[in-house]
Design an enzyme around this catalytic site. Structure first.
Site, PDB file in Angstrom:
ATOM      1  N   HIS A  26       0.834  -1.197   0.000  1.00 29.00           N
ATOM      2  CA  HIS A  26       0.000   0.000   0.000  1.00 29.00           C
ATOM      3  C   HIS A  26       0.870   1.249   0.000  1.00 29.00           C
ATOM      4  O   HIS A  26       1.761   1.386   0.855  1.00 29.00           O
ATOM      5  CB  HIS A  26      -0.909   0.003   1.236  1.00 29.00           C
ATOM      6  CG  HIS A  26      -1.910   1.101   1.244  1.00 29.00           C
ATOM      7  ND1 HIS A  26      -1.768   2.228   2.009  1.00 29.00           N
ATOM      8  CD2 HIS A  26      -3.062   1.264   0.551  1.00 29.00           C
ATOM      9  CE1 HIS A  26      -2.797   3.032   1.804  1.00 29.00           C
ATOM     10  NE2 HIS A  26      -3.601   2.462   0.927  1.00 29.00           N
TER      11      HIS A  26
ATOM     12  N   HIS B  18      -8.226   7.652  -5.141  1.00 25.27           N
ATOM     13  CA  HIS B  18      -8.586   6.247  -5.333  1.00 25.27           C
ATOM     14  C   HIS B  18      -9.732   6.080  -6.328  1.00 25.27           C
ATOM     15  O   HIS B  18      -9.952   4.976  -6.839  1.00 25.27           O
ATOM     16  CB  HIS B  18      -9.018   5.618  -4.003  1.00 25.27           C
ATOM     17  CG  HIS B  18      -7.929   5.508  -2.992  1.00 25.27           C
ATOM     18  ND1 HIS B  18      -7.638   6.525  -2.104  1.00 25.27           N
ATOM     19  CD2 HIS B  18      -7.046   4.516  -2.714  1.00 25.27           C
ATOM     20  CE1 HIS B  18      -6.638   6.144  -1.325  1.00 25.27           C
ATOM     21  NE2 HIS B  18      -6.250   4.938  -1.668  1.00 25.27           N
TER      22      HIS B  18
ATOM     23  N   ARG C 265      -2.686  24.074  -3.768  1.00 25.87           N
ATOM     24  CA  ARG C 265      -2.289  22.675  -3.577  1.00 25.87           C
ATOM     25  C   ARG C 265      -2.798  22.228  -2.210  1.00 25.87           C
ATOM     26  O   ARG C 265      -2.228  22.559  -1.173  1.00 25.87           O
ATOM     27  CB  ARG C 265      -0.763  22.524  -3.652  1.00 25.87           C
ATOM     28  CG  ARG C 265      -0.262  21.094  -3.366  1.00 25.87           C
ATOM     29  CD  ARG C 265      -0.845  20.095  -4.352  1.00 25.87           C
ATOM     30  NE  ARG C 265      -0.263  18.769  -4.240  1.00 25.87           N
ATOM     31  CZ  ARG C 265      -0.936  17.681  -3.877  1.00 25.87           C
ATOM     32  NH1 ARG C 265      -2.225  17.780  -3.547  1.00 25.87           N
ATOM     33  NH2 ARG C 265      -0.356  16.491  -3.847  1.00 25.87           N
TER      34      ARG C 265
ATOM     35  N   CYS D 264       5.079  24.268  -6.156  1.00 23.18           N
ATOM     36  CA  CYS D 264       4.851  22.860  -5.860  1.00 23.18           C
ATOM     37  C   CYS D 264       6.001  22.038  -6.431  1.00 23.18           C
ATOM     38  O   CYS D 264       6.495  22.310  -7.528  1.00 23.18           O
ATOM     39  CB  CYS D 264       3.527  22.407  -6.461  1.00 23.18           C
ATOM     40  SG  CYS D 264       3.167  20.664  -6.187  1.00 23.18           S
TER      41      CYS D 264
ATOM     42  N   TYR E 233       7.283  13.544  -1.828  1.00 24.38           N
ATOM     43  CA  TYR E 233       8.140  14.711  -2.032  1.00 24.38           C
ATOM     44  C   TYR E 233       9.618  14.381  -1.828  1.00 24.38           C
ATOM     45  O   TYR E 233      10.353  15.071  -1.119  1.00 24.38           O
ATOM     46  CB  TYR E 233       7.695  15.864  -1.132  1.00 24.38           C
ATOM     47  CG  TYR E 233       6.308  16.341  -1.459  1.00 24.38           C
ATOM     48  CD1 TYR E 233       6.020  16.896  -2.701  1.00 24.38           C
ATOM     49  CD2 TYR E 233       5.260  16.210  -0.549  1.00 24.38           C
ATOM     50  CE1 TYR E 233       4.745  17.322  -3.032  1.00 24.38           C
ATOM     51  CE2 TYR E 233       3.982  16.628  -0.866  1.00 24.38           C
ATOM     52  CZ  TYR E 233       3.724  17.178  -2.109  1.00 24.38           C
ATOM     53  OH  TYR E 233       2.465  17.585  -2.430  1.00 24.38           O
TER      54      TYR E 233
END
Length: 552
Positions: A122, A147, A219, A266, A404
Site C-alpha cells: 500500500h 482512489h 495545492r 509545488c 516529495y
C-alpha cells in the site's frame, strides 16, 4: 486487464516486479503495458513459472476469464459459456474478525475484499490500510479521492472474495468531507477537484510581479478546515522550549510584524512533461503550480525565542516540525518540517504569515496562519498551522517520509526505499515560457518572436541569466530580466523575463522555443526530461519547451 491465477505460495512471497503485479487470493496479474489477452496470459505464465522454478511454491493456472464483449461474441455465434458460480456472502460481524495483519478484509460498497497480500504494497503504508481492517474503506476513499479511478477500482476487484450480505450497509454512506470547500476563481485550471488542486494559467503569471491571491495556485492534500479565528490557537512545544499557546491576537500584538516577497512552487510543477515520457502517479501540473506574493506575519525565530529557545545555546533539536488543522477522518493531519538552522537564522526570513498581498489569508491559502519558508519547496510551507514542535527528528508524516522525494530514473514505485533519499527542501533552478502558449499561432512577419516567462531558484539564489532559443539550441538570445536581486543569498522571489527571439530562416511553419535559466551559484537547467525523470514526477527543471505555429 486482470487475469486470474490460483496458487499456493509461502507467506511473504512477492512475485510482482516490473512485469506483473500479483494480487488477491486468486492472484491477478496486471501488466505494465496493454497487450492483447493471449499475450497477457503468456506473460503471466512465464513470470510465475520463474517464481515456482526457484522453489517458491506450487501452482495451478486458470485461463483468463472471458470479458463481457467476448461473451457477447460467443452468444452471437451460437456458443455458450458456463456461468460462474455466485460469490459467497459475508455478514459485517464476519468481516470484523479479519482485522489482523495476517488476515485483512475490507468492504467497499457491496463487495468484500481480502487485501492481506496488498498490505505491505500500500503506497500510504501498511498502518494506513490497517485503519480500515475489518470495516469499510468507503470513508477513506471519500477523503482520499485519488482512489476514485478505474485503475484503482480494477486493482481492488482482483482481491474480491464475496459480497456483503444484504448489500451495502447504509451506515457506510459517508457525508462528503469536501462539501464545505470555499469558492474558487473560474480562471484557475483545476487539476483535481477533491482535494482541490488548481494552477494559474501560464499566460497570467507574467502580468505582474505578485500573483493575485485569487489566481495563485492551490495545492491541498485534504479538505479545507473550517476555523474560527477568535478561537484559534497555535501550540509551540518541543526540545528546549516551554510549551505555550498563542492566539491570532497574540501573534499580531506580541511580535514585530515582518513582510517579505517570496515565491512558492509545488515540487510537482511541470510534471506533465515527465508524464509524456513515462507514466507517473501525481497531480498533472503544467507550469502554473507556482506563484509569487507579498507575505506578512511574524518571524518564526522570534516566536521560538519567546518560547525559550536560545540560538546561542546548543540544543538537541535538529528540526522544526509543523502540523496543520487539515486532517482526515482518523485525525491524521498534514505535516512537514524544515531544518532548525533555517528557522533560527535571522536571514532565512521564515514567517508565520497571516496576510497575503496585503489582505488576510484566504481559506485555500492557510487562513488564519500558515508557514512561509522562503526558498523551500511548497510542501514544507504548512497551511492552517496548529502546532510547532522542535525535535531531534524531522516530521514523521507521510508527506515528509514517503512523498516529495526524488529518485533515480531507474527507481520504480513498487521497489523504492523511501529512506534512501532525503526530503526535498530547496528546489532546483527552473524557468518556463508563459507567452506564447504551447501550440499558439503567432505572426513571424517582424522577424522576431516576443517571448515571456519566469525563472526561479530555491535557497535564495538569484537568477542571473535566462537564455532563449528558437533553433533547437544552435543559437541563444539573452533575455531581459525584470530585476536581479541585490541580496544574492535572499532572493526569495522569482524573476520575470522577456526576449525577442529571431525566427529561424529555415523554419517549416512550426518551431520549438526553448528557455533555460542560470542562478548566481551557476546552477543551470539540464537539457532533457529523461535525465531527471522520477516516478513521483518532482523537481522537473529540464529546459522548458513550447511549440508554436508561425503565420506570415
Amino acid at each position: 486487464m486482470l487475469s486470474r491465477l490460483y496458487r499456493a505460495l509461502p507467506n511473504g512471497t512477492r512475485a510482482s516486479q516490473n512485469a506483473a503485479l500479483i494480487v488477491s487470493r486468486g492472484y491477478a496479474i496486471q501488466t505494465a503495458g496493454k497487450p492483447d489477452r493471449q499475450h497477457q496470459w503468456q506473460l503471466a505464465v512465464s513470470t510465475l513459472a520463474a517464481v515456482f522454478a526457484a522453489g517458491l511454491g506450487s501452482l495451478v493456472l486458470v485461463q483468463p476469464e472471458t470479458s463481457h464483449c467476448e461473451e457477447a461474441k460467443l452468444a452471437s455465434a451460437g456458443q455458450t459459456q458456463k456461468s460462474k458460480p455466485p460469490l459467497p456472502e459475508f455478514h459485517q460481524e464476519d468481516i470484523a474478525k479479519h482485522n489482523r495483519k495476517d488476515s485483512v478484509w475490507v468492504t467497499y460498497k457491496d463487495g468484500v475484499y481480502d487485501v492481506t497480500e496488498f498490505l505491505e504494497m500500500h503506497p500510504g503504508g501498511a498502518s494506513r490500510l490497517m485503519l480500515a481492517a475489518g470495516g469499510a474503506i468507503d470513508p477513506f476513499w471519500a477523503m482520499y479521492q485519488q482512489h476514485q479511478n478505474d485503475e484503482i477500482k480494477s486493482l481492488l476487484e482482483g482481491y474480491r472474495i464475496g459480497n456483503l450480505a444484504g448489500g451495502q450497509d447504509m451506515s457506510q454512506q459517508v457525508a462528503d468531507p469536501y462539501s464545505n470547500e470555499p469558492k474558487r476563481h473560474p480562471a484557475l485550471l483545476v487539476r483535481q477537484a477533491k482535494p482541490f488542486n488548481a494552477e494559474t494559467p501560464a499566460e497570467l503569471l507574467t502580468s505582474k510581479l505578485y500573483t493575485p491571491s485569487d489566481l495563485f495556485y492551490v495545492r491541498n492534500h485534504l479538505p479545507v478546515p473550517l476555523i474560527d479565528p477568535a478561537a484559534y490557537t497555535l501550540r509551540i512545544e518541543g526540545e528546549g522550549l516551554r510549551t505555550i499557546e498563542l492566539s491570532l491576537k497574540d501573534l499580531k500584538t506580541k511580535f514585530k510584524r515582518h513582510t517579505i516577497s517570496a515565491t512558492l512552487q509545488c515540487a510537482g510543477n511541470r510534471r506533465t512533461e515527465m508524464q509524456q515520457l513515462k507514466d507517473i502517479k501525481g497531480t498533472t501540473w503544467a507550469a502554473g503550480a507556482i506563484g509569487n506574493a507579498e507575505w506578512s506575519g511574524v518571524n518564526l525565530k522570534d516566536v521560538l525565542e519567546f518560547a525559550g529557545l536560545d540560538d546561542k545555546i546548543d540544543t538537541e533539536a535538529q528540526h522544526v516540525q509543523f502540523e496543520g488543522l487539515d486532517s482526515d477522518m482518523e485525525g491524521v493531519c498534514y505535516g512537514a518540517s524544515i531544518p532548525i538552522e533555517k528557522a533560527l537564522f535571522k536571514g532565512a526570513d521564515v514567517l508565520l504569515a497571516y496576510e497575503m498581498n496585503g489582505r488576510p489569508l484566504s481559506k485555500d491559502h492557510g487562513f488564519p496562519v500558515r508557514v512561509i519558508a522562503p526558498g523551500i519547496v511548497g510542501a514544507r510551507n504548512v497551511k492552517w498551522l496548529s502546532r510547532i514542535i522542535t525535535s531531534k527528528e524531522e516530521s514523521q508524516s507521510h508527506w515528509q517520509q514517503q512523498d516529495y522525494k526524488a529518485f533515480s530514473p531507474d527507481t520504480e514505485a513498487d521497489s523504492v526505499n523511501w529512506d534512501s533519499a532525503p526530503a526535498i527542501q530547496e528546489p532546483n533552478v527552473t524557468s518556463a515560457i508563459c507567452e506564447p502558449c504551447n501550440d499558439a499561432a503567432i505572426s513571424s512577419s517582424g522577424g522576431t518572436i516576443p517571448v515571456k516567462g519566469f525563472a526561479y531558484s530555491g535557497g535564495g539564489h538569484a537568477i542571473i541569466r535566462v537564455d532563449v532559443s528558437a533553433d533547437q539550441g544552435k543559437s541563444w538570445s539573452v533575455a531581459e530580466l525584470s530585476s536581479v536581486a541585490s541580496r544574492r543569498s535572499r532572493a526569495w522571489s522569482w524573476t520575470l523575463w522577456q526576449a525577442d527571439v529571431p525566427v529561424p530562416k529555415d523554419h517549416q511553419g512550426s518551431i520549438e522555443i526553448i528557455c533555460k535559466a542560470t542562478d548566481n551559484a551557476y546552477n543551470t537547467q539540464p537539457d532533457n526530461v529523461a535525465g531527471v525523470w522520477n516516478f513521483r514526477g518532482v523537481l522537473n527543471n529540464a529546459w522548458h519547451r513550447v511549440q508554436v505555429q508561425l503565420e506570415e
